[in-house]
Design an enzyme around this catalytic site. Structure first.
Site, PDB file in Angstrom:
ATOM      1  N   SER A 145       0.890  -1.013  -0.014  1.00  0.00           N
ATOM      2  CA  SER A 145       0.043  -0.001  -0.022  1.00  0.00           C
ATOM      3  C   SER A 145       0.846   1.099   0.044  1.00  0.00           C
ATOM      4  CB  SER A 145      -0.921  -0.107   1.337  1.00  0.00           C
ATOM      5  OG  SER A 145      -1.955   1.248   1.302  1.00  0.00           O
TER       6      SER A 145
ATOM      7  N   LYS B 263      -1.135  -0.898  -4.276  1.00  0.00           N
ATOM      8  CA  LYS B 263      -2.333  -0.003  -4.175  1.00  0.00           C
ATOM      9  C   LYS B 263      -2.031   1.245  -3.792  1.00  0.00           C
ATOM     10  CE  LYS B 263      -4.498  -0.510   0.222  1.00  0.00           C
ATOM     11  NZ  LYS B 263      -5.316  -1.113   1.085  1.00  0.00           N
TER      12      LYS B 263
ATOM     13  N   LYS C 263      -3.406   4.866  -2.171  1.00  0.00           N
ATOM     14  CA  LYS C 263      -4.254   5.598  -1.502  1.00  0.00           C
ATOM     15  C   LYS C 263      -4.697   6.833  -2.321  1.00  0.00           C
ATOM     16  CE  LYS C 263      -4.347   3.209   2.402  1.00  0.00           C
ATOM     17  NZ  LYS C 263      -5.276   2.478   2.999  1.00  0.00           N
TER      18      LYS C 263
ATOM     19  N   ASP D 237      -7.396   2.903  -3.059  1.00  0.00           N
ATOM     20  CA  ASP D 237      -8.289   2.905  -1.701  1.00  0.00           C
ATOM     21  C   ASP D 237      -8.711   4.194  -1.464  1.00  0.00           C
ATOM     22  OD1 ASP D 237      -9.261   2.166   0.594  1.00  0.00           O
ATOM     23  OD2 ASP D 237      -7.415   1.559   1.323  1.00  0.00           O
TER      24      ASP D 237
ATOM     25  N   GLU E  94     -11.380   0.796  -3.787  1.00  0.00           N
ATOM     26  CA  GLU E  94     -11.797   0.215  -2.377  1.00  0.00           C
ATOM     27  C   GLU E  94     -12.275   1.245  -1.828  1.00  0.00           C
ATOM     28  OE1 GLU E  94      -9.300  -1.452   1.462  1.00  0.00           O
ATOM     29  OE2 GLU E  94      -8.270  -1.112  -0.437  1.00  0.00           O
TER      30      GLU E  94
ATOM     31  N   ASP F 295     -14.491  -2.427   1.857  1.00  0.00           N
ATOM     32  CA  ASP F 295     -13.628  -2.564   3.363  1.00  0.00           C
ATOM     33  C   ASP F 295     -14.475  -2.341   4.578  1.00  0.00           C
ATOM     34  OD1 ASP F 295     -11.801  -2.458   5.411  1.00  0.00           O
ATOM     35  OD2 ASP F 295     -10.455  -1.019   4.246  1.00  0.00           O
TER      36      ASP F 295
ATOM     37  N   LYS G  13     -10.676  -7.613   6.594  1.00  0.00           N
ATOM     38  CA  LYS G  13      -9.501  -7.251   7.904  1.00  0.00           C
ATOM     39  C   LYS G  13     -10.204  -8.013   9.157  1.00  0.00           C
ATOM     40  CE  LYS G  13      -7.988  -2.964   6.125  1.00  0.00           C
ATOM     41  NZ  LYS G  13      -8.124  -1.399   6.065  1.00  0.00           N
TER      42      LYS G  13
ATOM     43  N   GLY H  73      -4.684  -4.793   5.493  1.00  0.00           N
ATOM     44  CA  GLY H  73      -3.817  -4.491   6.653  1.00  0.00           C
ATOM     45  C   GLY H  73      -4.042  -3.254   7.339  1.00  0.00           C
TER      46      GLY H  73
END
Length: 369
Positions: free
Chosen positions: A136, A162, A164, A190, A215, A240, A264, A292
């Site tokens: 990430s 990934k 953000k 995400d 996400e 998520d 998660k 995570g």
């Protein structure tokens, strides 16, 4: 299983670099480790809650308080009948607090499995000896800085990137990664709830970049909004924060709110409920992957075991220890051709390094059973 005492160890670990999301920027990982001591073994688990209630309503001091004053006393009432499989039912009268419940259940399960000599992966039903690792990449100060970070992670062998994102940091970074590294890189984004349904046209601008998924674009309680968004964009939607139970997963899938789920374990109350979500998603043909929370080796070990289950078909946020820490609380998890090995020893399969724990611990609370 007879528990002798439960300890709460507050630790603080510096990150190798700041990690920024739409919720804020972290420079350290402060967490509570739970140690469950029995006559024959000790179990460890890591609380995923953050110091401030930004990712969710739970926060670290609150978790410690509810464990000490409300959850552990209820577990004590079970006496020798206490096993990990009884934890969720025993704690159900206490509303909410899934992360606090998860860390207790996991520590008890770790001790239980160590007593019986069974690995975490073996107990959960893992079918893989190693799992593909993604990484990430947080929000950064510039596109160039982000591209350098991505280049470094790809050079290390990570199989999925990934990014953000948030309003103002979304289309441009995705375009830059695609232009520099090509379409063959597995890429997803995400949003951590940073958008609203009114942003649908803007989010549709991500469609040409062939992303694995976007996400949690909308608020965690906006399942219908996600279902509507799924009709307006081509990029698969992954939920998520919206998924807190197997029942949530079934509802979201039925409503068409997602076609992928990020599992998660801490967010859903523990690994037993995480396995149920895996099973529900598999029954509906919906792939899952393991998210995570900047875990140390303690939490990472259990996550890697979970990611060994058959429907975890996408690389998760199961990065190597070096992604976040120069010194982990356990022997480091090391990337091997883009994969991490599922621990095979009893319980979570890793041991706490006592000298490191002692150095990083700021307080310890012990509760006798």
């Amino acid at each position: 299983m007879k528990i002798e005492n439960i300890e709460l160890h507050r630790v603080c670990m510096p990150l190798v670099s700041p990690f920024r999301t739409s919720f804020g920027t972290a420079t350290e990982r402060e967490t509570t480790l739970v140690r469950v001591v029995t006559a024959e073994a000790e179990g460890w688990a890591e609380c995923a809650a953050e110091p401030d209630p930004l990712y969710s309503s739970e926060f670290l001091d609150g978790c410690d308080l509810v464990m000490r004053d409300h959850l552990i006393p209820r577990l004590k009432m079970l006496g020798d009948r206490l096993t990990a499989e009884h934890v969720a039912t025993a704690l159900a009268p206490v509303k909410g607090h899934p992360m606090a419940k998860a860390v207790l259940e996991t520590a008890i399960l770790d001790a239980q499995l160590k007593e019986s000599g069974v690995s975490f992966g073996g107990y959960l039903g893992a079918v893989h000896e190693q799992v593909p690792a993604g990484v990430s990449v947080g929000i950064m100060d510039s596109i160039d800085e982000m591209l350098d970070a991505v280049a470094g992670y790809l050079a290390e062998g990570y199989l999925r990137i990934k990014l953000k994102i948030e309003p103002g940091w979304d289309i441009a970074p995705v375009r830059a990664v695609r232009e520099r590294f090509g379409d063959e890189v597995l890429l997803q984004v995400d949003a951590n709830t940073a958008y609203t349904l009114a942003d649908a046209r803007h989010l549709a601008r991500l469609d040409p970049f062939d992303l694995l998924l976007v996400e949690q674009p909308l608020a965690e309680d906006d399942i219908l909004g996600h279902a509507q968004l799924a009709k307006l964009i081509k990029t698969p939607i992954c939920l998520d924060e919206s998924i807190e139970s197997a029942r949530d997963a079934a509802a979201a899938i039925t409503l068409g709110a997602c076609s992928v789920i990020n599992v998660k374990p801490a967010r859903v109350g523990g690994y037993l409920e995480a396995r149920r979500i895996h099973d529900v998603a598999a029954a509906h043909g919906v792939p899952v992957w393991c998210g995570g929370m900047l875990e140390t080796g303690v939490g990472r070990a259990a996550n890697v075991a979970l990611a060994g289950l058959p429907n975890f078909v996408l690389p998760g946020d199961t990065s190597a220890s070096s992604r976040y820490y120069s010194q982990d609380l356990t022997e480091p998890f090391v990337l091997e051709e883009g994969h991490l090995r599922v621990p095979r020893g009893p319980g979570i399969g890793v041991d706490i390094l006592p000298d490191v724990l002692a150095e990083l611990t700021s307080s310890t609370t012990s509760v006798r059973f």
